[in-house]
Design an enzyme around this catalytic site. Sequence first.
Site, short mmCIF file in Angstrom:
data_model
loop_
_atom_site.label_atom_id
_atom_site.label_comp_id
_atom_site.label_asym_id
_atom_site.label_seq_id
_atom_site.Cartn_x
_atom_site.Cartn_y
_atom_site.Cartn_z
CG ASP A 46 -2.80 -5.79 0.45
OD1 ASP A 46 -1.23 -5.81 0.41
OD2 ASP A 46 -2.89 -5.49 2.40
C1 BGC Z 1 0.72 -5.09 3.03
C2 BGC Z 1 0.29 -2.77 1.76
C3 BGC Z 1 0.94 -3.10 0.95
C4 BGC Z 1 1.66 -3.86 -0.02
C5 BGC Z 1 3.04 -4.04 -1.09
C6 BGC Z 1 1.81 -5.44 1.51
O1 BGC Z 1 2.20 -6.46 2.59
O2 BGC Z 1 -0.31 -5.17 3.45
O3 BGC Z 1 0.22 -2.69 2.83
O4 BGC Z 1 0.97 -1.90 0.19
O5 BGC Z 1 2.26 -5.11 0.46
O6 BGC Z 1 4.31 -3.73 -0.01
#
Ligand code: BGC
Length: 746
Positions: free
Chosen positions: A280
């Site tokens: 993530d």
């Molecule tokens: C979120 C993800 C997301 C990623 C990219 C993160 O902060 O938890 O779910 O896909 O950002 O935007």
Amino acid sequence: MKKYWLLLALIFPLFASGQSRTIAERVDSVMNLMTLEEKIGQMNQYNGDKKATGPISINTDKEGQIKSGMVGSVLNVKTVFNTRKIQELAMQSRLKIPLLFGLDVIHGYRTIFPIPLAESCSWDMALMELAARIAAKEASASGTHWTFAPMVDIARDPRWGRIMEGAGEDTWYGSKVAAARVKGFQGTGLGNSDAVMACAKHFAAYGAAQGGRDYNTVDLSERELHEVYLPPFKAAVDANVATFMNAFNTLNGIPATGSAMLQRVYLKGKWHFGGFVVSDWESIGEMIPHGYAADKKEAALLAIKAGCDMDMQSRSYIDNLAQLVREGKVEENLINDAVRRILTKKFEMGLFDDPFRFCDPEREKSQWNNRENLYVARDVARKSAVLLKNSGNTLPIISKTNKIALIGPLVKSKFDNLGFWNISWPDDSLRIVSLWDGMANRVGKERLLYAKGCNIEGEDESGFEEAVSVARKADIVIVSVGEKFDMSGEGKCRSNLHLPGVQEKLVMELITTGKPVIVMISAGRPLIFNTIAEHAHAILYTWWLGTEAGNAMADILLGDYNPSGKLTVTFPRAEGQIPLNYNHLNTGRPDGEKAISGVNKIYKSNYLDISSLPLYPFGYGLSYTTFKYGELMLNTHKPAGNDTLEVSIDVTNTGQYQGEEIVQLYIRDIVASVARPVKELKGFSKVMLTPGETKRVKFMLSNEDLKFYDSNLNYIWEEGEFQVMVGPNSADLKSDKVVWCRSSAK
Ligand code: BGC
């Protein structure tokens, strides 16, 4: 394809495709040419700096790294124009390995569908698959290869803002939705130019954050992890999901991003997942504040060992992995495995054949303002709303109703309808249909009256007087209240789940006019609104319904569509009741039953100050018609072994309108070696009935449906007594019992 592929084929004959060469061989041929640094480059993902429709601005450091093959993927870049521009940079690199473009296409790209939690209330797998299919068509036509969806985290805490992004509280149901969404995004296969790679996230147990606070600690028993949180991920693997994203949280003390148990043992080991895992956002680096890694170098070491293949944004891999290999701390095999997984997907996506195959401006145009997509979005929106109350058949609004007052801070709001994970475009204000627009389209502005009444937040009641006077002039009042688009979503957790500001007060003022008041609640989570629930004439929970929100709402209000949605998450009466899922265990002192002799009724599992029952139970939702359930019929009361237990029930439409009913089947294992939930959803069926019509709804149960994890984590079923329950929601069920034996000889 041709130009780049020919070029590549000339320089590197080993890249050549052709019938005889499998993707694995082609991947190997590329890997043989790569330096260690280039391999690590493939494991590196950067943000595209600007979510822009105009030209992308990418900083020179990243630009240089792309040109030297040090980047494998870029996120948050959209449109053919921008993705092409960045892909061209990658084509300047030594090996010309194409970039993957990832984006959070959570519930639509250009056409925004209802938020995932809303969509799940349709209980319509084909429709959810179709919504994801359309999102994939639009996104892929616009240069996107990869969506960071579906989020398959089970969520049982409405304080957690990301509850809006999943399919609710039930694991069995959430697993079906996970599979449907993966299929929708990936279509008939990754080689198609209208398929995007799906990404099951956040692995794992992110939804169990303590206190409903985002990114917070998760501490779970192994059984709860296996029984509640992992199955939707397994369902995604079974549906052939291309990628996984790990999670920000710690799980039993280990950050999910650094968990070899999750990523190597379960996912890539037991489940044979062949795709790749992305971290993530900076979650590798976040292992430092977690207190699990001393610095980014150690974080990189722990993450690669744990099986995280791609580093989103933290630069831990690109800055440290080569050194770690040279020091002998990381085996090059681990790098090779990660790169092989990533390149395999690039080949499967056809990007080695043509890095620009998703960059066709004509295709982008054809999906840009696609009317058919909007039509589907409207239908999905109608099917996602849940009618919670309709006393005296206030709804639908009959055609002779003369003046309709539309009151409230969300009546004319457009952008809020898109919810937190919206993808915004400069012409949004022209495209999004507000409640006001939707009603005006249908009945004409002349019959509508308007007052804002108050803001979503704040204490200002100065608009109440005007709102009340507008209400008095109308025959019926529709009041639209709820949350702003950014009050539920990532990092949008709330301890107070009541309607924000003075909105509930506004509704109560309107009710005192004596006019019929219909309350529309738009939100990304279950809110608490007990007074409204008691006094309003009708309540329609619309969640956030997307681009076509207003048209869909008008369809329902005016009876062009008879609501059929049912809640996939329990609505509490008070924050203090949370967690409040329907499939809880019993206690030794269950509430609501006769007191155990000698024990005062007070010594029960309940609260002194409020009921322990929800405001609305899981599975609940009304229709403009009524349905009557007959008696439960079982083909046997003594199934044995892998017999099929046939459960049927007659459902009759006893009202005036044609309507769809979602019939639900639950079971309970009454005595087992591990205490089992009081109810577990095991089936549902959505049936359309005309007035007076009866249909027999049939469910099949097998011993597979009885399985659970025993105390040694074996997935087994045990013989004994089971309760079988069918009805319109989890709190209103007809019930019978069966005794299921291992074999009939017993
Ligand atoms: C979120 C993800 C997301 C990623 C990219 C993160 O902060 O938890 O779910 O896909 O950002 O935007």
